[in-house]
Design an enzyme around this catalytic site. Structure first.
Site, PDB file in Angstrom:
ATOM      1  N   ASP A   1      -9.080   6.520  -1.331  1.00 18.95           N
ATOM      2  CA  ASP A   1      -8.046   7.214  -2.104  1.00 18.95           C
ATOM      3  C   ASP A   1      -8.691   7.840  -3.335  1.00 18.95           C
ATOM      4  O   ASP A   1      -9.930   7.864  -3.461  1.00 18.95           O
ATOM      5  CB  ASP A   1      -6.918   6.240  -2.482  1.00 18.95           C
ATOM      6  CG  ASP A   1      -7.393   5.189  -3.470  1.00 18.95           C
ATOM      7  OD1 ASP A   1      -8.616   5.102  -3.723  1.00 18.95           O
ATOM      8  OD2 ASP A   1      -6.545   4.456  -4.004  1.00 18.95           O
TER       9      ASP A   1
ATOM     10  N   GLU B   1       0.832  -1.211   0.000  1.00 22.55           N
ATOM     11  CA  GLU B   1       0.000   0.000   0.000  1.00 22.55           C
ATOM     12  C   GLU B   1       0.865   1.260   0.000  1.00 22.55           C
ATOM     13  O   GLU B   1       0.537   2.249  -0.653  1.00 22.55           O
ATOM     14  CB  GLU B   1      -0.955   0.019   1.197  1.00 22.55           C
ATOM     15  CG  GLU B   1      -2.104  -0.958   1.087  1.00 22.55           C
ATOM     16  CD  GLU B   1      -2.978  -0.739  -0.147  1.00 22.55           C
ATOM     17  OE1 GLU B   1      -2.987   0.371  -0.690  1.00 22.55           O
ATOM     18  OE2 GLU B   1      -3.622  -1.707  -0.576  1.00 22.55           O
TER      19      GLU B   1
ATOM     20  N   TYR C   1      -5.919   6.439   4.859  1.00 22.48           N
ATOM     21  CA  TYR C   1      -6.082   5.490   3.755  1.00 22.48           C
ATOM     22  C   TYR C   1      -5.384   4.162   4.058  1.00 22.48           C
ATOM     23  O   TYR C   1      -5.986   3.090   4.003  1.00 22.48           O
ATOM     24  CB  TYR C   1      -5.547   6.073   2.438  1.00 22.48           C
ATOM     25  CG  TYR C   1      -5.477   5.024   1.376  1.00 22.48           C
ATOM     26  CD1 TYR C   1      -6.619   4.631   0.698  1.00 22.48           C
ATOM     27  CD2 TYR C   1      -4.281   4.339   1.114  1.00 22.48           C
ATOM     28  CE1 TYR C   1      -6.583   3.610  -0.234  1.00 22.48           C
ATOM     29  CE2 TYR C   1      -4.234   3.317   0.192  1.00 22.48           C
ATOM     30  CZ  TYR C   1      -5.382   2.964  -0.483  1.00 22.48           C
ATOM     31  OH  TYR C   1      -5.352   1.937  -1.382  1.00 22.48           O
TER      32      TYR C   1
END
Ligand code: SF4
Length: 350
Positions: A146, A45, A128
């Site tokens: 996002d 991520e 996020y």
């Protein structure tokens, strides 16, 4: 139910049912989807922020090969980290990854925390990433909102609030979390990500294959690309620089950037503010003590950061002395040892 007859809550509630079966049938086989190990999901991520999936795969596999677990990341030499990150940009991401790994070692006995508030406390983990790890690894009903998810929701709801406003993100995250499906939170997060990456794409959304087309208001109105709405962009600040590619017997001079600010702590080619002419460049090189012989070529390059654009003139200068306060790197060392940001590395692609 017709898209027009549905209120916002009905639309949010329709999302899991529409997206989950579609995702399970259509998801791409990506290396970080092979398990739900928090270290793997977290590293992926962070790498995927601002970077395309295709570009990340090689970096991800190399990173995990060299640093297979949280302990090895916490203990890694920062030079090695920069080298593993070279070309991905936004280097503060990898420095924060290491800081967070050290926090996990010190505060959680080396085990990645499974509570959202604790995940959120780790360096470099914003709402996020915390939402992504919490939902994918621990099945918590936490949204990961996002740009992709904001685009999907703006279109599905015909929502014209600017998506760069924190208030818009927070409102959409809160509304999504109300409908997170118990037991499928991780898949729901990933389904939204996948839809944004492969179907509800920015320029030409592929509505004909979209599982949400039945209730998507923008699709119903045929104005998909009017969304998402963004606030007017601020102009980037332009900085002019003269970059010196000082070559002494095939070795190139490098120096270290300061510990704060843009590209902090990374290697760079010596550079000066403004665009200097040949005489000024030779004088500057003389003052650096490199015994400049002659300029070999000059080339224009630019590099864009989030808020700044560098417009650079690169001068390659053949030198006769290796000044001691510069670091001299052979072509092999430039390739294997020193992490040189793309802004500078592009001068070797002349
Ligand atoms: S129907 Fe089209 S605009 Fe609506 S979510 Fe799907 S791809 Fe996006």
């Amino acid at each position: 139910m017709e898209a027009r007859a549905m209120n916002d809550l009905d639309i949010y509630r329709s999302l899991p049912e529409a997206l989950l079966p579609w995702y399970r049938q259509n998801k791409r086989d990506l290396p970080w989807r092979h398990d739900r190990e928090p270290y793997h999901v977290w590293v992926s991520e962070i790498m995927l922020q601002q970077t395309r999936v295709e570009a990340v795969i090689g970096y991800y596999e190399r990173f995990l090969h060299v640093l297979p677990d949280i302990r090895s990341l916490a203990e890694a030499d920062p030079e090695l980290l920069h080298k593993l990150w070279e070309g991905l940009g936004y280097y503060s991401r990898v420095r924060n990854l290491q800081k967070a790994a050290q926090q996990v070692m010190e505060q959680h006995s080396g085990i990645f925390p499974n509570r959202h508030e604790e995940i959120r406390q780790l360096a470099g983990i914003g709402p996020y990433t915390a939402g992504a790890v919490a939902s994918i690894c621990f099945e918590l009903p936490k949204a990961a909102v996002d740009g992709n998810v904001l685009r999907i929701l703006s279109r599905i709801l015909s929502d014209d609030r600017p998506i760069d406003k924190e208030s818009t993100k927070a409102a959409m995250a809160a509304a999504l979390e109300e409908v997170y499906p118990e037991g499928s939170c991780g898949d729901f997060t990933q389904a939204l990500m996948e839809l944004g990456a492969t179907v509800c794409i920015p320029k030409s959304p592929r509505c004909e294959i979209c599982p949400a087309r039945g209730f998507c208001r923008a699709h119903g109105a045929g104005n998909m690309t009017d969304y998402p709405v963004k606030s007017p962009k601020k102009e980037k600040r332009v900085e002019q620089k003269t970059v010196l590619i000082l070559d002494c017997g095939g070795e190139i001079a490098l120096c270290k950037r300061g510990e704060t600010g843009l590209l902090a702590g990374l290697w760079e080619l010596p550079n000066l503010p403004g665009h200097l002419d040949a005489d000024e460049v030779m004088t500057a090189a003389q003052e650096m003590g490199v015994g400049p012989d002659r300029p070999e070529w000059v080339v224009d390059r630019s590099h864009i950061f989030t808020h700044i654009r560098w417009e650079m003139k690169g001068w390659r200068i053949l030198c006769t002395q290796k000044a001691e306060d510069l670091t001299w790197a052979s072509p092999e060392e430039l390739r294997d040892k020193y992490a040189l940001p793309t802004a500078f590395r592009q001068f070797f692609e002349v």
